[in-house]
Scaffold this motif. Structure first.
Motif, short mmCIF file in Angstrom:
data_model
loop_
_atom_site.label_atom_id
_atom_site.label_comp_id
_atom_site.label_asym_id
_atom_site.label_seq_id
_atom_site.Cartn_x
_atom_site.Cartn_y
_atom_site.Cartn_z
N TYR A 83 -1.25 6.64 -0.09
CA TYR A 83 -2.67 6.40 -0.40
C TYR A 83 -3.51 6.86 0.60
O TYR A 83 -3.05 6.64 1.72
N ILE A 102 0.66 -1.25 0.00
CA ILE A 102 0.08 0.06 -0.10
C ILE A 102 0.90 1.52 -0.08
O ILE A 102 1.70 1.60 0.94
N PRO A 119 -5.29 -0.33 -3.61
CA PRO A 119 -4.05 0.72 -3.28
C PRO A 119 -2.93 -0.24 -4.22
O PRO A 119 -2.45 -1.25 -3.63
N HIS A 168 -7.30 13.68 1.52
CA HIS A 168 -6.22 13.01 0.95
C HIS A 168 -4.81 13.68 1.11
O HIS A 168 -3.58 13.16 1.02
#
Length: 211
Positions: free
Chosen positions: A51, A47, A65, A166
């Motif tokens: 992400y 991952i 991911p 994010h």
């Protein structure tokens, strides 16, 4: 600094806000620890470190991911690791407020945020401190400025700043805590595995407060 995210179940009028308080002096250490955890996930599960950890999607198994699709049990364990990181740090504060308004989720959101703002202001006054707020958003939500103007919290000088989750590890932490609180209260059958997470992994958090 408090980082805030919302959760809830819109169709039922259940709205919830969770605030994660980060002491300024401890922030660099906490962020390094978070970064180390994300690097471990990258090494063990593929991952990417950048992400976005969006709890409702991640735990439902949505998204690939780094092009991979970790098993749900792996996702659950990673989420619990992240909650443990938040819950074991002595300086982090977690406050959750929720309400229900079956006829109008927007009303429920406003009421919950109002009570959260008032509660944080009282906490800060008792501690003789001030704070700033950061909330997940793109700048288009008027609720935060409107409620701030109505409440006029003395210990929170300016309205919450909206930042996309994010771009912020802090807001991703708040998102995970908020979603855990949501499932502790709503107890959706499809998320039964999460019902005890809030109490188990965030033991120093104040119990979610209805309003």
């Amino acid at each position: 600094m408090y980082y805030i995210d919302e959760s809830g179940i819109p169709r039922t009028g259940f709205a919830l806000y969770t605030a994660v308080g980060i002491p300024v002096a401890d922030a660099p250490h906490i962020l390094r620890t978070w970064q180390a955890l994300r690097e471990e996930w990258c090494k063990n599960h593929g991952i990417p470190v950048d992400y976005e950890l969006h709890a409702s999607d991640f735990l439902a198994g949505r998204g690939r991911p780094g092009g991979r699709n970790p098993l749900k049990i792996e996702r659950y364990r990673m989420a619990q690791q992240a909650l443990d990181l938040i819950g074991t740090h002595p300086g982090i504060q977690i406050v959750t407020v929720y309400t229900r308004e079956p006829a109008h989720w927007g009303v429920a959101k406003r009421r919950a945020y109002d009570r959260l703002l008032r509660g944080l202001d009282r906490r800060l006054a008792e501690a003789g401190e001030t704070a700033r707020l950061v909330v997940d958003g793109d700048g288009s939500e008027h609720l935060y400025s409107e409620v701030h103007e109505q409440v006029r919290p003395g210990r929170i000088p300016v309205t919450a700043v909206e930042v996309p989750a994010h771009t912020s590890a802090w807001l991703q932490m708040a998102d995970l805590a908020a979603y855990s609180a949501c499932q502790a209260i709503a107890q959706q059958q499809s998320r039964e595995f999460m019902w005890g997470w809030y109490a188990r992994h965030l033991p120093k958090a104040a119990p979610p407060k209805p309003c």
